[in-house]
Design an enzyme around this catalytic site. Sequence first.
Site, PDB file in Angstrom:
ATOM      1  N   ARG A  94     -52.944   5.247   8.268  1.00  0.00           N
ATOM      2  CA  ARG A  94     -52.022   5.742   7.239  1.00  0.00           C
ATOM      3  C   ARG A  94     -50.908   4.735   6.963  1.00  0.00           C
ATOM      4  O   ARG A  94     -50.492   4.546   5.822  1.00  0.00           O
ATOM      5  CB  ARG A  94     -51.429   7.099   7.633  1.00  0.00           C
ATOM      6  N   GLU A  97     -52.470   2.208   4.917  1.00  0.00           N
ATOM      7  CA  GLU A  97     -52.664   2.751   3.583  1.00  0.00           C
ATOM      8  C   GLU A  97     -51.365   2.722   2.769  1.00  0.00           C
ATOM      9  O   GLU A  97     -51.376   2.457   1.563  1.00  0.00           O
ATOM     10  CB  GLU A  97     -53.182   4.185   3.707  1.00  0.00           C
ATOM     11  N   SER A 120     -38.582 -11.035   7.104  1.00  0.00           N
ATOM     12  CA  SER A 120     -39.011 -11.496   8.419  1.00  0.00           C
ATOM     13  C   SER A 120     -39.526 -10.344   9.256  1.00  0.00           C
ATOM     14  O   SER A 120     -38.973  -9.246   9.238  1.00  0.00           O
ATOM     15  CB  SER A 120     -37.837 -12.163   9.145  1.00  0.00           C
TER      16      SER A 120
END
Length: 154
Positions: A94, A97, A120
């Site tokens: 997830r 995603e 960074s």
Amino acid sequence: MSGTFLSKSEITNLLVQAKQERKISFEELGKAIGRDEVAVAAIFYGQHHASPEDIAGLSKALGLNEDQLSYQLSNFPDRGSDVQMPPKEPLIYRLYEIVQNYGQAYKAVMNEKFGDGIMSAIAFSTKVDKEVDEHGNTWVNISMRGKWLPYSRF
């Protein structure tokens, strides 16, 4: 035991088992050693370097041999080496995603606000917070703070 090398998964299992036996949270361990809970968890999973102070604190809090932990945790981590792409673990997937769906939007907004550069992941911190709304729904808040690094002109 101080000269016995354990694999990354074996040292992770040792740390997790000691944590479970003591019924101590990552947050409590973080407070015990002066680190954020996410940093402590990253040490457990071989993704973050442990200082001598971290090792001494974890040894004390978890009842583990300090020499063994030092031998295992003082090396430089091989970050990201265990992550399969795409990830198979549902929660990690997830997060992946989210980057798939919103990564380009994050990039566009950051470039608009800060110019041509990157955030960074080295000069970086992250935090996880729990929120319960007025309806009793539980929400997770993940904040990330990374130094902005403009690309060099050459």
